[in-house]
Design an enzyme around this catalytic site. Sequence first.
Site, PDB file in Angstrom:
ATOM      1  N   CYS A  65       0.853  -1.194   0.000  1.00  5.27           N
ATOM      2  CA  CYS A  65       0.000   0.000   0.000  1.00  5.27           C
ATOM      3  C   CYS A  65       0.886   1.241   0.000  1.00  5.27           C
ATOM      4  CB  CYS A  65      -0.893   0.035   1.236  1.00  5.27           C
ATOM      5  SG  CYS A  65      -1.889  -1.442   1.502  1.00  5.27           S
ATOM      6  N   CYS A  68       2.428   2.893  -3.233  1.00  9.72           N
ATOM      7  CA  CYS A  68       1.635   3.879  -3.981  1.00  9.72           C
ATOM      8  C   CYS A  68       1.276   5.089  -3.129  1.00  9.72           C
ATOM      9  CB  CYS A  68       0.339   3.261  -4.491  1.00  9.72           C
ATOM     10  SG  CYS A  68       0.558   2.167  -5.897  1.00  9.72           S
ATOM     11  N   HIS A  69       0.781   4.792  -1.896  1.00 11.47           N
ATOM     12  CA  HIS A  69       0.168   5.861  -1.096  1.00 11.47           C
ATOM     13  C   HIS A  69       1.156   6.571  -0.176  1.00 11.47           C
ATOM     14  CE1 HIS A  69      -3.944   4.828  -2.313  1.00 11.47           C
ATOM     15  NE2 HIS A  69      -3.665   3.563  -2.095  1.00 11.47           N
ATOM     16  N   CYS A 166     -34.893   1.378  12.180  1.00 12.46           N
ATOM     17  CA  CYS A 166     -33.735   1.890  12.929  1.00 12.46           C
ATOM     18  C   CYS A 166     -34.139   3.158  13.679  1.00 12.46           C
ATOM     19  CB  CYS A 166     -32.591   2.239  11.983  1.00 12.46           C
ATOM     20  SG  CYS A 166     -32.165   1.002  10.760  1.00 12.46           S
ATOM     21  N   CYS A 169     -36.009   3.315  17.180  1.00 11.48           N
ATOM     22  CA  CYS A 169     -35.201   3.207  18.400  1.00 11.48           C
ATOM     23  C   CYS A 169     -34.202   4.367  18.492  1.00 11.48           C
ATOM     24  CB  CYS A 169     -34.421   1.891  18.421  1.00 11.48           C
ATOM     25  SG  CYS A 169     -35.381   0.503  19.062  1.00 11.48           S
ATOM     26  N   CYS A 211     -28.257  -5.606  14.934  1.00 12.45           N
ATOM     27  CA  CYS A 211     -29.556  -4.966  15.140  1.00 12.45           C
ATOM     28  C   CYS A 211     -30.626  -5.654  14.292  1.00 12.45           C
ATOM     29  CB  CYS A 211     -29.498  -3.479  14.777  1.00 12.45           C
ATOM     30  SG  CYS A 211     -29.261  -2.385  16.193  1.00 12.45           S
TER      31      CYS A 211
END
Lengths: 250, 150
Positions: A65, A68-69, A166, A169, A211
């Site tokens: 990674c 490139c970064h 959702c 609650c 949930c």
Amino acid sequence: MKRIALALFACCSIASADERRSGLLDMRPEAQAMQRDDSMNPGMLWVLDGEALWNRKPAPAMQSCADCHGDAAASMRGVAARYPAFDQASGAAFDLSGRIIQCREARQAGPPLARESHDLLALSSFVAHQSRGLPITPPEDTGIRAVRALGQSIYMTRMGQLDLSCGQCHDDHAGRRLAGSSIPQAHPTGYPIYRLEWQALGSLQRRLRGCMVGVRAEPFAYGSPEFIAIEAYLMERARGMEVETPAIRP
Amino acid sequence: MRAARFLASLLLAMAVPAMALADAAMVAGDAVAQSLTGSAGDPLRGRAIIIDRQKGFCLLCHSGPFNEEPLQGNLAPSLEGAGSRWNEGQLRLRLMDNKRVNAESIMPAYHRIEGLNRVGPVWRNRPILNAAEIEDVLAFLMGLKTENAP
């Protein structure tokens, strides 16, 4: 006169409207201290693993990674605060983990990273950690707006055998007690989180599945457009709140 | 033998929606006057269902006179005095499908299977409580009278 009164009312309700609070503040003091002290925060173990993975060169491309970064502290700063983001090329929204999966496949030709795998959680938490303390700033392009609107409609839809949305609650009854636990406002400020109940780090999608199973609904699949849409809506809802990754939650 | 068992389970699966439909026809005003089983429920079994966190899970949202249960919710009114607030038929309908009385209610319909969305496979096409369980819970709740009720 009536209009002035209305305008005044609107101003006042905006001024007092930001009663948003991170779930961090609803935890007992010891758990809050655990999150704030990196030497005690178990989520930092994943962040450190993620840093090692960031610099590793997986076969066959032998490309890390970092190749490139570069330095993540600079290149990844603020990135998690902007995700999910809409990708024009593929015409779909990516959550941060989805982007890492895609990058691994396309740039590194490496073995695919499975959702909820240790390596993906480690990389995601390492990248998101670079935004800790920054305000959540979702993008404003038309692509992500459409995704966000879908997310909002799912958030408002009753589902499962218990027939709850959702919002019923986490908007209407936040702060009340569901059996022994206080219902949080559900701001995704610290994902991936170390959840004490899991004794492990996990993604927002894992939390959402929890949930959904709780209301006896069939959960959406990991990486599904529905989950990414809900995340996009929740991030907009938490706009301006601070990124906490890796957060601790009960 | 296997075929017979298959047929039996098929009939059982078909019987559930039929029962629920029959229940809907029994609603009169804001009440279901008749017992779903034709007889009275068992209040002790009802009490056990109420505190069972997988079965009735009432205490997730309600509190009530259950001293041995420390973790009780406060999303909904206490069950204390339920038997004084409603008559038996009214309370039966509220248990079966409270949204018929209040469309905004967060209380799940304990004895309805239609009109639900994305129900998990394990729970699909079966009500949260069957007819006998509804009658058991009802029998217990009707015994929760407010003291010095008018």
